[in-house]
Design a protein around this motif. Structure first.
Motif, PDB file in Angstrom:
ATOM      1  N   VAL A  58      -8.831   4.749   6.803  1.00 13.92           N
ATOM      2  CA  VAL A  58      -7.505   4.180   7.065  1.00 13.92           C
ATOM      3  C   VAL A  58      -7.609   2.663   7.177  1.00 13.92           C
ATOM      4  CG1 VAL A  58      -5.641   3.998   8.757  1.00 13.92           C
ATOM      5  CG2 VAL A  58      -6.525   6.234   8.109  1.00 13.92           C
ATOM      6  N   LYS A  59      -8.604   2.172   7.908  1.00 16.05           N
ATOM      7  CA  LYS A  59      -8.756   0.726   8.081  1.00 16.05           C
ATOM      8  C   LYS A  59      -8.989   0.043   6.744  1.00 16.05           C
ATOM      9  CE  LYS A  59     -11.246  -2.939  10.496  1.00 16.05           C
ATOM     10  NZ  LYS A  59     -10.587  -3.899   9.651  1.00 16.05           N
ATOM     11  N   ILE A  60      -9.817   0.631   5.908  1.00 14.03           N
ATOM     12  CA  ILE A  60     -10.089   0.042   4.592  1.00 14.03           C
ATOM     13  C   ILE A  60      -8.801  -0.027   3.783  1.00 14.03           C
ATOM     14  CG2 ILE A  60     -11.263   0.423   2.382  1.00 14.03           C
ATOM     15  CD1 ILE A  60     -13.590   1.647   4.045  1.00 14.03           C
ATOM     16  N   LEU A  61      -8.069   1.069   3.733  1.00 16.47           N
ATOM     17  CA  LEU A  61      -6.830   1.094   2.968  1.00 16.47           C
ATOM     18  C   LEU A  61      -5.805   0.109   3.527  1.00 16.47           C
ATOM     19  CD1 LEU A  61      -6.602   4.954   2.415  1.00 16.47           C
ATOM     20  CD2 LEU A  61      -7.311   3.226   0.740  1.00 16.47           C
ATOM     21  N   MET A  62      -5.708   0.032   4.837  1.00 19.84           N
ATOM     22  CA  MET A  62      -4.782  -0.907   5.476  1.00 19.84           C
ATOM     23  C   MET A  62      -5.185  -2.349   5.167  1.00 19.84           C
ATOM     24  SD  MET A  62      -2.413   0.807   7.258  1.00 19.84           S
ATOM     25  CE  MET A  62      -1.875  -0.118   8.659  1.00 19.84           C
ATOM     26  N   ASP A  63      -6.484  -2.623   5.165  1.00 22.61           N
ATOM     27  CA  ASP A  63      -6.962  -3.972   4.854  1.00 22.61           C
ATOM     28  C   ASP A  63      -6.573  -4.399   3.441  1.00 22.61           C
ATOM     29  OD1 ASP A  63      -8.071  -4.208   7.376  1.00 22.61           O
ATOM     30  OD2 ASP A  63     -10.142  -3.874   6.717  1.00 22.61           O
ATOM     31  N   TYR A  64      -6.389  -3.425   2.562  1.00 28.42           N
ATOM     32  CA  TYR A  64      -5.970  -3.713   1.188  1.00 28.42           C
ATOM     33  C   TYR A  64      -4.452  -3.734   1.035  1.00 28.42           C
ATOM     34  CZ  TYR A  64     -10.608  -3.568  -0.873  1.00 28.42           C
ATOM     35  OH  TYR A  64     -11.912  -3.856  -1.218  1.00 28.42           O
ATOM     36  N   GLY A  65      -3.735  -3.584   2.121  1.00 30.84           N
ATOM     37  CA  GLY A  65      -2.280  -3.679   2.075  1.00 30.84           C
ATOM     38  C   GLY A  65      -1.547  -2.362   1.897  1.00 30.84           C
ATOM     39  N   MET A  66      -2.261  -1.269   2.022  1.00 31.63           N
ATOM     40  CA  MET A  66      -1.601   0.039   1.926  1.00 31.63           C
ATOM     41  C   MET A  66      -1.114   0.432   3.320  1.00 31.63           C
ATOM     42  SD  MET A  66      -3.936   2.233  -0.654  1.00 31.63           S
ATOM     43  CE  MET A  66      -4.641   1.496  -2.119  1.00 31.63           C
ATOM     44  N   GLY A  67       0.033  -0.098   3.674  1.00 28.75           N
ATOM     45  CA  GLY A  67       0.550   0.100   5.021  1.00 28.75           C
ATOM     46  C   GLY A  67       1.344   1.370   5.228  1.00 28.75           C
ATOM     47  N   CYS A  68       1.658   2.069   4.160  1.00 21.25           N
ATOM     48  CA  CYS A  68       2.518   3.255   4.305  1.00 21.25           C
ATOM     49  C   CYS A  68       1.709   4.544   4.175  1.00 21.25           C
ATOM     50  CB  CYS A  68       3.631   3.226   3.268  1.00 21.25           C
ATOM     51  SG  CYS A  68       3.028   3.216   1.575  1.00 21.25           S
ATOM     52  N   LEU A  69       0.571   4.590   4.824  1.00 22.57           N
ATOM     53  CA  LEU A  69      -0.313   5.753   4.707  1.00 22.57           C
ATOM     54  C   LEU A  69       0.302   7.018   5.302  1.00 22.57           C
ATOM     55  CD1 LEU A  69      -3.678   4.002   5.554  1.00 22.57           C
ATOM     56  CD2 LEU A  69      -2.764   4.557   3.304  1.00 22.57           C
ATOM     57  N   GLY A  70       1.250   6.861   6.182  1.00 18.41           N
ATOM     58  CA  GLY A  70       1.882   8.027   6.792  1.00 18.41           C
ATOM     59  C   GLY A  70       3.166   8.458   6.095  1.00 18.41           C
ATOM     60  N   CYS A  71       3.554   7.728   5.070  1.00 16.82           N
ATOM     61  CA  CYS A  71       4.810   8.071   4.393  1.00 16.82           C
ATOM     62  C   CYS A  71       4.632   9.325   3.540  1.00 16.82           C
ATOM     63  CB  CYS A  71       5.319   6.898   3.556  1.00 16.82           C
ATOM     64  SG  CYS A  71       4.324   6.510   2.119  1.00 16.82           S
ATOM     65  N   PRO A  72       5.714  10.015   3.253  1.00 21.13           N
ATOM     66  CA  PRO A  72       5.619  11.277   2.502  1.00 21.13           C
ATOM     67  C   PRO A  72       4.930  11.153   1.144  1.00 21.13           C
ATOM     68  CG  PRO A  72       7.791  11.038   3.448  1.00 21.13           C
ATOM     69  CD  PRO A  72       7.069   9.746   3.695  1.00 21.13           C
ATOM     70  N   SER A  73       5.120  10.032   0.456  1.00 18.14           N
ATOM     71  CA  SER A  73       4.497   9.910  -0.863  1.00 18.14           C
ATOM     72  C   SER A  73       2.979   9.836  -0.764  1.00 18.14           C
ATOM     73  CB  SER A  73       5.040   8.695  -1.619  1.00 18.14           C
ATOM     74  OG  SER A  73       4.704   7.500  -0.959  1.00 18.14           O
ATOM     75  N   ALA A  74       2.450   9.307   0.327  1.00 13.07           N
ATOM     76  CA  ALA A  74       0.998   9.208   0.491  1.00 13.07           C
ATOM     77  C   ALA A  74       0.362  10.590   0.574  1.00 13.07           C
ATOM     78  CB  ALA A  74       0.658   8.400   1.740  1.00 13.07           C
ATOM     79  N   ALA A  75       1.115  11.556   1.040  1.00 17.63           N
ATOM     80  CA  ALA A  75       0.584  12.908   1.164  1.00 17.63           C
ATOM     81  C   ALA A  75       0.301  13.529  -0.199  1.00 17.63           C
ATOM     82  CB  ALA A  75       1.556  13.785   1.942  1.00 17.63           C
ATOM     83  N   MET A  76       0.942  13.003  -1.246  1.00 21.54           N
ATOM     84  CA  MET A  76       0.773  13.592  -2.575  1.00 21.54           C
ATOM     85  C   MET A  76       0.309  12.580  -3.622  1.00 21.54           C
ATOM     86  SD  MET A  76       4.070  16.155  -2.607  1.00 21.54           S
ATOM     87  CE  MET A  76       5.143  14.866  -3.131  1.00 21.54           C
ATOM     88  N   GLU A  77       0.074  11.346  -3.224  1.00 20.37           N
ATOM     89  CA  GLU A  77      -0.283  10.284  -4.174  1.00 20.37           C
ATOM     90  C   GLU A  77      -1.796  10.186  -4.346  1.00 20.37           C
ATOM     91  OE1 GLU A  77       1.738   6.066  -4.834  1.00 20.37           O
ATOM     92  OE2 GLU A  77       0.664   6.185  -2.938  1.00 20.37           O
TER      93      GLU A  77
END
Length: 61
Positions: A19-38
């Motif tokens: 999560v920290k790595i992804l957030m550091d790259y600007g992926m702030g919507c990790l909890g959004c519905p699209s992230a569950a299937m992207e």
């Protein structure tokens, strides 16, 4: 092992520390519905992030 076809939601379940790595790259919507299937490849394309770099960091965890 995480691949370009891994689903963001699955990555977070398998490697919560990613999560920290992804957030550091600007992926702030990790909890959004699209992230569950992207796929990681799709997320990197959308955010203009180097897929190979992200994969290397996540798989080094």
């Amino acid at each position: 092992m995480i691949t370009k076809d891994s689903i963001i939601g699955d990555i977070i379940k398998e490697k919560p520390e990613a999560v920290k790595i992804l957030m550091d790259y600007g992926m702030g919507c990790l909890g959004c519905p699209s992230a569950a299937m992207e796929r990681l490849e799709q997320a990197c394309e959308i955010h203009g992030i180097d897929l190979d770099e992200v994969l290397a960091k996540i798989n080094s965890l």
